[in-house]
Scaffold this active site. Structure first.
Site, mmCIF file in Angstrom:
data_model
loop_
_atom_site.group_PDB
_atom_site.id
_atom_site.type_symbol
_atom_site.label_atom_id
_atom_site.label_comp_id
_atom_site.label_asym_id
_atom_site.label_seq_id
_atom_site.Cartn_x
_atom_site.Cartn_y
_atom_site.Cartn_z
ATOM 1 N N GLY A 290 100.719 90.272 -0.245
ATOM 2 C CA GLY A 290 100.473 90.314 1.189
ATOM 3 C C GLY A 290 101.144 89.181 1.942
ATOM 4 O O GLY A 290 102.240 88.726 1.586
ATOM 5 N N SER A 291 100.484 88.697 2.977
ATOM 6 C CA SER A 291 101.108 87.756 3.901
ATOM 7 C C SER A 291 101.347 86.367 3.323
ATOM 8 O O SER A 291 102.023 85.555 3.966
ATOM 9 C CB SER A 291 100.262 87.637 5.176
ATOM 10 O OG SER A 291 100.292 88.854 5.898
#
Length: 569
Positions: A290-291
């Site tokens: 993810g981020s």
């Protein structure tokens, strides 16, 4: 002489005396014969016994059916960086039987079952009726079990002293220290690594003398390891996750100070160690991170020289590529600077950073940081990352914000360490390592200027962005959240996330990386969030708050989390 002559003369003169003397000689001869025969019988009996003893003493263990000696299975102690014991050998008794000497197999099993209720009746019966010279019945008994079996008084049973592994810290460091099998051979973790370094050869040659085996010192600090294990166990329950994990990494040396994953197991009683959910998720689990991957995207853009902190990207509208549309979770609907792309976690901005570098440059950068390579370290349980066989534009765009490639949380932590330690990639180690040894294996992967910029955006994110929940007063924490939708049946799920938080501290001169994960967490309470800031970030904060002083980091309240702006050029 005169006496003998007189006796002889008298015998010659008396015929009766001659008869008596002859009878005496005949009787005495028979008696001597009986004595000699008796002696011969006894001699033959004792000779037979002695011969049998010599024979039994000369045959090897394999021929007699007994197992080989366990002396060669000694293992060195394993200790933490401070000398605290993590694994050691202890003596234990194992139960065997000599079926040829078992009078009544049924009675023997019934008696044994009173001490060993879990014993397999049919299997044990077949062993006792096999007529073999030696069979194992139960390995590694407790002292009480041994004593209780001795009290049964069953003939044909015996005990052999063996060695088994004892782990004083139990499940706290199970995935790092690892396991041994019933024969005291390493089968996972650092136990397996030690065997591969020559211990198994010493055991086979009979040279594994416990007095000559020096303890193996690991890099982990048992105090910090306990904190990490405790916090992820609490976090998994608190956030209703199916799993959780964390690692504490020294960014200067690459030493793993602590790493744990739950659910786990007790190596002293590893009955569930093979269950599907018993996985060291930090090094053997593959995830779309993810981020947290925006750390690498931002660093890549800055290090390319094509982008500076003052560069702006248009995030006013979603990106459409093929049938996919890229949105921002909390879009600002305007142009964003590089620090804003980072603290607002803009998918659109990150995609455009990747576009500025290009597909080949993007792929090369992630390989340079080791994110997509199989990690080289001592721990055997290491997964190989996955990536598209052929990178296309859509792959580069989605990978920019953490979708489309899978890697391990530990590799993510190692890559982030390179972004804040001055730009040096140092492969992680679970063995104690000096700074000089670390310098010898370090590889320069980004510039000092890029590293300075990444320290700035990490600190800024903790002050103004998604990292606020991870702040610890006095320790100047910076970091990045990552909330990734999990792939279920080939599609991204809207209600199953893999959350992560990567933190560094103290941000003016980072010493440690803490990366935490929460797998499929739920809101702590109705109405609360379930993103990484609400769970993985809080777990990281708690770990730092409890362990920073133990790690030698002194609190400083003079400039609380103030992000010092570096050059924009």
């Amino acid at each position: 002489m005169i006496g003998k002559l007189l006796r002889r003369a008298s015998k010659e003169q008396d015929p009766g005396s001659i008869i008596v003397d002859g009878a005496r000689k005949a009787t005495g001869g028979k008696a001597r014969n009986r004595v000699l025969m008796t002696m011969a019988v006894f001699f033959s009996i004792y000779a037979t016994i002695a011969g049998r003893l010599v024979y039994l003493g000369s045959i090897d263990n394999d021929a007699s059916g007994a197992p080989p000696s366990r002396v060669t299975t000694s293992r060195p102690d394993i200790v933490d960086r401070n000398g605290e014991l993590l694994a050691t050998d202890i003596k234990t008794a194992s139960l065997y039987a000599e079926p040829r000497h078992i009078v009544d197999a049924d009675e023997a099993i019934e008696k044994l079952a009173t001490v060993l209720p879990e014993i397999d009746y049919e299997q044990t019966y077949n062993k006792l009726k096999s007529g073999a010279g030696f069979v194992w019945l139960q390995r590694q008994l407790t002292p009480k079990q041994q004593n209780d079996i001795m009290q049964l008084g069953v003939p044909g049973l015996g005990f052999r002293t063996e060695k088994r592994r004892f782990y004083p810290s139990g499940s706290t460091s199970a995935y790092i220290v690892g396991l041994t099998n019933i024969d005291n051979q390493g089968i996972s973790g650092m136990e397996k690594y030690i065997d591969g370094q020559g211990l198994s050869d010493l055991q086979l040659s009979g040279l594994a003398d416990p007095k000559d085996l020096a303890p193996v010192k690991l890099s982990i600090d048992l105090r910090v390891q306990h904190i990490v294990h405790d916090e992820i166990a609490v976090g998994m329950e608190k956030y209703h996750a199916i799993a959780a994990g964390a690692v504490v990494l020294n960014v200067k040396t690459g030493e793993v100070l602590a790493m744990a994953s739950v659910p786990d197991f007790d190596p002293n009683n590893p009955y569930n160690a093979q269950d599907k959910d018993r996985l060291n998720r930090m090094s053997a689990g593959l995830y779309e991170m993810g981020s947290t991957f925006k750390s690498f995207t931002t660093a890549m853009a800055l290090d390319s020289g094509k982008v500076s902190l003052s560069t702006k990207f248009d995030a006013t509208r979603p990106i459409r590529i093929g049938r996919q549309t890229i949105h921002d979770f909390h879009g600002k609907g305007r142009w964003l600077t590089v620090p804003e792309v980072f603290i607002y976690s803009s998918n659109i901005g990150s995609a455009k950073e990747a576009e500025a570098v290009g597909i080949e440059g993007h792929r090369e950068f992630l390989h340079r940081l080791g994110i997509l390579e199989k990690m080289q370290t001592e721990l055997p349980e290491v997964a190989r990352p996955t990536e598209p066989k052929v990178w296309k534009q859509v792959h580069s765009i989605t990978i920019a914000f953490g979708h489309g490639v899978s890697t391990t949380p530990l590799q993510t932590a190692v890559g982030c360490a390179a972004l804040v330690n001055g730009g040096y990639l140092i492969e992680p180690t679970f063995l104690a390592r000096t700074q000089e040894e670390a310098n010898a294996v370090a590889k320069k992967v980004v510039s000092e200027k890029t590293s300075d910029a990444m320290r700035y955006v990490y600190a800024l994110n903790a002050e103004k962005g998604s990292g606020r929940n991870a702040r610890v007063p006095g320790y100047r924490v910076g970091g990045k959240t990552g909330t990734a939708e999990k792939v279920v049946n080939g599609r991204y799920s809207k209600d199953k996330n893999f959350n992560a938080f990567v933190a560094a501290f103290p941000m003016d001169d980072p010493q440690y990386i803490v990366l935490t994960i929460a797998d499929e967490p739920k809101a702590e309470k109705p109405g609360m969030g379930a993103t990484a800031a609400s769970n993985a970030g809080i777990i990281a904060r708690n770990i730092i708050a409890r362990s920073a002083a133990l790690l030698g980091v002194k609190p400083d309240f003079s400039h609380e989390n103030g992000a010092t702006l570096v050059s924009m050029e």
